[in-house]
Structure formats: structure tokens, C-alpha cells
Design a protein around this motif. Structure first.
Motif, PDB file in Angstrom:
ATOM      1  N   VAL A 177      17.693   2.764  -9.279  1.00 13.51           N
ATOM      2  CA  VAL A 177      16.560   2.796  -8.348  1.00 13.51           C
ATOM      3  C   VAL A 177      15.273   2.558  -9.126  1.00 13.51           C
ATOM      4  CG1 VAL A 177      15.371   4.141  -6.582  1.00 13.51           C
ATOM      5  CG2 VAL A 177      17.814   4.481  -6.959  1.00 13.51           C
ATOM      6  N   VAL A 178      14.438   1.682  -8.600  1.00  8.41           N
ATOM      7  CA  VAL A 178      13.136   1.433  -9.207  1.00  8.41           C
ATOM      8  C   VAL A 178      12.079   1.571  -8.114  1.00  8.41           C
ATOM      9  CG1 VAL A 178      13.275  -1.085  -8.934  1.00  8.41           C
ATOM     10  CG2 VAL A 178      11.839  -0.107 -10.716  1.00  8.41           C
ATOM     11  N   ARG A 179      10.997   2.270  -8.448  1.00  4.41           N
ATOM     12  CA  ARG A 179       9.943   2.509  -7.449  1.00  4.41           C
ATOM     13  C   ARG A 179       8.776   1.559  -7.709  1.00  4.41           C
ATOM     14  NH1 ARG A 179       8.640   8.561  -6.556  1.00  4.41           N
ATOM     15  NH2 ARG A 179      10.596   8.339  -5.417  1.00  4.41           N
ATOM     16  N   LEU A 180       8.510   0.710  -6.737  1.00  7.40           N
ATOM     17  CA  LEU A 180       7.434  -0.270  -6.877  1.00  7.40           C
ATOM     18  C   LEU A 180       6.470  -0.144  -5.707  1.00  7.40           C
ATOM     19  CD1 LEU A 180       9.486  -3.447  -7.885  1.00  7.40           C
ATOM     20  CD2 LEU A 180       8.371  -1.812  -9.399  1.00  7.40           C
ATOM     21  N   ARG A 181       5.259  -0.636  -5.922  1.00  5.13           N
ATOM     22  CA  ARG A 181       4.276  -0.650  -4.846  1.00  5.13           C
ATOM     23  C   ARG A 181       3.409  -1.898  -5.010  1.00  5.13           C
ATOM     24  NH1 ARG A 181      -0.063   3.423  -2.771  1.00  5.13           N
ATOM     25  NH2 ARG A 181       1.150   5.050  -3.758  1.00  5.13           N
ATOM     26  N   GLY A 208       0.778  -1.235   0.000  1.00  2.00           N
ATOM     27  CA  GLY A 208       0.000   0.000   0.000  1.00  2.00           C
ATOM     28  C   GLY A 208       0.807   1.281   0.000  1.00  2.00           C
ATOM     29  N   ARG A 209       2.125   1.183  -0.090  1.00  2.00           N
ATOM     30  CA  ARG A 209       2.905   2.411  -0.247  1.00  2.00           C
ATOM     31  C   ARG A 209       4.145   2.149  -1.101  1.00  2.00           C
ATOM     32  NH1 ARG A 209       7.088   3.587   4.411  1.00  2.00           N
ATOM     33  NH2 ARG A 209       6.810   1.827   5.831  1.00  2.00           N
ATOM     34  N   ASP A 210       4.659   3.245  -1.652  1.00  2.00           N
ATOM     35  CA  ASP A 210       5.793   3.121  -2.573  1.00  2.00           C
ATOM     36  C   ASP A 210       7.060   2.707  -1.845  1.00  2.00           C
ATOM     37  OD1 ASP A 210       4.177   3.838  -4.622  1.00  2.00           O
ATOM     38  OD2 ASP A 210       4.895   5.901  -4.775  1.00  2.00           O
ATOM     39  N   VAL A 211       7.825   1.871  -2.497  1.00  2.00           N
ATOM     40  CA  VAL A 211       9.136   1.476  -1.985  1.00  2.00           C
ATOM     41  C   VAL A 211      10.159   1.724  -3.096  1.00  2.00           C
ATOM     42  CG1 VAL A 211      10.553  -0.407  -1.092  1.00  2.00           C
ATOM     43  CG2 VAL A 211       8.113  -0.311  -0.523  1.00  2.00           C
ATOM     44  N   ASP A 212      11.235   2.409  -2.747  1.00  2.42           N
ATOM     45  CA  ASP A 212      12.322   2.607  -3.713  1.00  2.42           C
ATOM     46  C   ASP A 212      13.361   1.512  -3.502  1.00  2.42           C
ATOM     47  OD1 ASP A 212      11.134   4.777  -4.796  1.00  2.42           O
ATOM     48  OD2 ASP A 212      12.507   6.270  -3.943  1.00  2.42           O
TER      49      ASP A 212
END
Ligand SMILES: [Cu+2]
Length: 217
Positions: A169-173, A135-139
Motif C-alpha cells: 500500500v502506498v499513500r499518495l495525494r 486534495g485528499r489522500d488515496v491509499d
């Protein structure tokens, strides 16, 4: 009718069953490209049939016009549309800067032959098992200790190369808690095929508890 063909597309590594915004963008692009490719195939097939069955009609159209439309105008329109869609949807993966109070959690992913190491804020470390909050973004800061690998969680998004001496860096959620599969997506030696990891997306409380459990091990 498509059901028998698409049953192979289910499961923990299915990029066609997205569970996060980055993967949803990739799937949208995949469907756009499939539809575009299908349409091109139909048009080319129709022209081929015309050439076989009614060659006179095609000849009347004229070779110059065929080259202009088939070789320049139509491909330019299609390629421009696909590049625009790819750039717009790919934007979602970029870890654009955010104000500190809104900064995503950072998890380091270090690849080496043939294991994934994950380092969390607070010092916890796990191997081949990634814990993340849902439920929230993770880098994810991705790098490698030896050769080039690639970090990919098909149902959440990616993939991104793990390059020695360099951080990407990749931002996934993850939309919701669940267990997903992750793999190395770049051939990296004889152990490549087995270089997979498990992704556990937790509720916020469960995430802290999972990390605490890993530290004690
Ligand atoms: Cu690999």
C-alpha cells in the motif's frame, strides 16, 4: 546556468516537479543528496589537487589521520545524516492507520503484462487510466497478476513494487486537479517500456462523474 541542464527535467513524468506531499519529500531528499554528493566531490577534488601540487603538505597531515577522518569520521557523519533524512521523508509514503471517519479512499492497482487495471470502491474498473480525487489522500493497494512490476507516478510519489500474491500500500495525494503520467518502474518483459498509464486527478464532483462514465462504457 543550470537552466539548459534542467529543461530536460520538466514534463508529465518529471519527479522534479512534484504535485503532492509524497513526491515533494522525494525531491527534497534528491536535492539534499545532490548537494551532499557535490560537496564530497569538491572536497575530494581539493585533496587531489593538494596531493598533486603540494604533496609535502598532505604528507605532513599523516596517513593515519587521513584514514581516520576521510575513511571513518566524515563518511559516518554524512551517511548517518542521509539515512536519517531518507527515513524521515520516506515515512510520508507509509499508509499509517487512521480512524474510519478519516480513512483515505482505497483504489486497487493490479499490474499484469502489460496493462494496469484500477478498481474503485463501488465496482468501477479502468485500464491504463487512473481516476483519483485531488486534495485528499488515496491509499493505493498495489499487486500483480503475473511478474513483479512497479507502480510509479513520478509527480505524485512512489514508487512501490507490485508483487504477485502480495499487496503493498502506498499513500499518495494530488495537490490539485490535473493530468499526470504513471509508469511501470520495474522491467517486466518485452512490453515494459509501453506499460504506462494516465492519471487524472479530479475535483470531488468530477471524480464521481468520471467513474460513472467509465462504468457505462
Ligand atoms: Cu514493467
Amino acid at each position: 546556468m543550470a537552466a539548459p541542464f534542467l529543461t530536460g527535467c520538466a514534463g508529465p513524468l518529471s519527479a522534479l516537479a512534484p504535485e503532492g506531499p509524497a513526491a515533494r519529500g522525494a525531491v527534497r531528499l534528491w536535492w539534499i543528496m545532490l548537494a551532499g554528493g557535490g560537496a564530497i566531490f569538491l572536497v575530494v577534488s581539493a585533496v587531489l589537487m593538494l596531493a598533486i601540487l603540494r604533496p609535502a603538505a598532505l604528507r605532513a597531515f599523516g596517513p593515519r589521520r587521513i584514514i581516520l577522518w576521510g575513511g571513518l569520521v566524515i563518511p559516518t557523519i554524512i551517511l548517518a545524516a542521509l539515512v536519517t533524512a531518507a527515513l524521515a521523508l520516506g515515512e510520508r509514503l507509509l499508509a499509517t492507520p487512521r480512524p474510519p471517519e478519516d480513512a483515505p479512499l482505497r483504489i486497487e492497482a493490479v499490474a499484469r503484462q502489460w496493462v494496469w487495471e484500477f478498481r474503485y470502491p463501488g465496482g468501477a474498473v479502468t485500464f491504463d487510466r487512473l481516476h483519483m480525487p485531488a486534495g485528499r489522500d488515496v491509499d493505493f493497494t498495489v499487486t500483480s497478476a503475473d511478474v513483479i512490476h512497479s507502480f510509479w507516478i513520478p509527480r505524485l510519489g512512489g514508487k512501490i513494487d507490485a508483487i504477485p500474491g502480495h499487496e503493498t500500500v502506498v499513500r499518495l495525494r494530488a495537490d490539485r486537479p490535473g493530468v499526470y503520467g504513471g509508469v511501470c518502474a520495474e522491467f517486466c518483459g518485452t512490453g515494459h517500456a509501453a506499460m504506462a498509464f494516465t492519471v487524472e486527478a479530479h475535483e470531488e464532483v468530477g471524480f464521481a462523474a468520471a467513474l460513472a462514465g467509465e462504468v457505462e462504457e
